[in-house]
Design an enzyme around this catalytic site. Sequence first.
Site, PDB file in Angstrom:
ATOM      1  N   ARG A  18       0.813  -1.210   0.000  1.00 59.47           N
ATOM      2  CA  ARG A  18       0.000   0.000   0.000  1.00 59.47           C
ATOM      3  C   ARG A  18       0.852   1.267   0.000  1.00 59.47           C
ATOM      4  NH1 ARG A  18      -5.362   1.111   1.686  1.00 59.47           N
ATOM      5  NH2 ARG A  18      -5.752   3.304   1.176  1.00 59.47           N
ATOM      6  N   HIS A  43      14.731 -11.026   6.841  1.00 55.94           N
ATOM      7  CA  HIS A  43      15.517 -11.434   5.679  1.00 55.94           C
ATOM      8  C   HIS A  43      15.409 -10.339   4.624  1.00 55.94           C
ATOM      9  CE1 HIS A  43      16.673 -14.948   2.788  1.00 55.94           C
ATOM     10  NE2 HIS A  43      17.085 -13.790   2.312  1.00 55.94           N
ATOM     11  N   GLU A  73      19.011 -12.581   8.179  1.00 58.54           N
ATOM     12  CA  GLU A  73      19.204 -13.584   7.136  1.00 58.54           C
ATOM     13  C   GLU A  73      19.509 -12.895   5.807  1.00 58.54           C
ATOM     14  OE1 GLU A  73      16.041 -16.963   8.738  1.00 58.54           O
ATOM     15  OE2 GLU A  73      15.552 -15.773   6.961  1.00 58.54           O
ATOM     16  N   HIS A 201      11.250 -22.746   8.088  1.00 57.27           N
ATOM     17  CA  HIS A 201      10.555 -22.651   6.807  1.00 57.27           C
ATOM     18  C   HIS A 201       9.288 -23.490   6.839  1.00 57.27           C
ATOM     19  CE1 HIS A 201      10.962 -20.696   2.866  1.00 57.27           C
ATOM     20  NE2 HIS A 201      10.052 -21.580   2.513  1.00 57.27           N
ATOM     21  N   ASP A 202       8.166 -22.796   6.796  1.00 60.65           N
ATOM     22  CA  ASP A 202       6.835 -23.413   6.767  1.00 60.65           C
ATOM     23  C   ASP A 202       6.510 -24.222   8.019  1.00 60.65           C
ATOM     24  OD1 ASP A 202       6.207 -22.253   4.345  1.00 60.65           O
ATOM     25  OD2 ASP A 202       6.909 -23.959   3.170  1.00 60.65           O
TER      26      ASP A 202
END
Length: 256
Positions: A18, A43, A73, A201-202
């Site tokens: 936005r 990251h 990261e 991750h996930d």
Amino acid sequence: MTLLSVNVNKIAVLRNSRGGAEPDVVRAAEACLAAGAHGITVHPRPDQRHIRTGDVHALSALTRARGVELNLEGNPFAPAREGYPGFLALCEAVRPAQATLVPDGDGQITSDHGFDFSRDSERLLPLMAGLKAMGCRVSLFVDAGCDGLESAVRIGADRIEIYTGPFAEAAARGGAVDELARCARTAREAHALGLGVNAGHDLSQDNLGGFLAGVPDVLEVSIGHALIGEALYAGLGPTVRRYLGILDASAGGDQD
């Protein structure tokens, strides 16, 4: 107990979609820390699709003031460009507690593979030395079942971060036994070499408990996408506390 570092990249994605300053990345990080999160992860990417250089400086100030860790990261090989000074230059500026090196390219939607040590070790060696001279703990992003962890030790890594995307995908399909075994085997190999083990991750509320039950002595999990998505329904504070409850339960199981 495994520590929780909350990745707030997705807050910046929403802000950038936005323009302007809302939602505020620092305010979101403050809410996570107030709920008990042990640290913050970001990251920053060269294309500045989410976290920007200014965010890194602001989050560094916040985490230092709160006495918690900032985990930065990034791809150490990515060149500097306008608005992005390069990963090592960012680390030099803010001195994060932990620098997690990830071999991702500009075109990737998200990180999806670890380092190939047979190819990358010599390129990483001087960069690792520079980060260690800054006082950063250095973690390397690796695939479960990867070869060459001895090289990670040789070039000065303190930890590895196991890429848990394949485990999470398998868990969602209802058959994560093989992927969990690969993660556990890599963790044991790392421990035997004196490396600490992180994971990320996930990971989500649905799969985190099973992961920690199967993978020994994980020091830290970095969780962002699932946690921020879940927080849209439940709120940041309650969601962070639910993750901490899973970590507490896992630590209790380890002690029995």
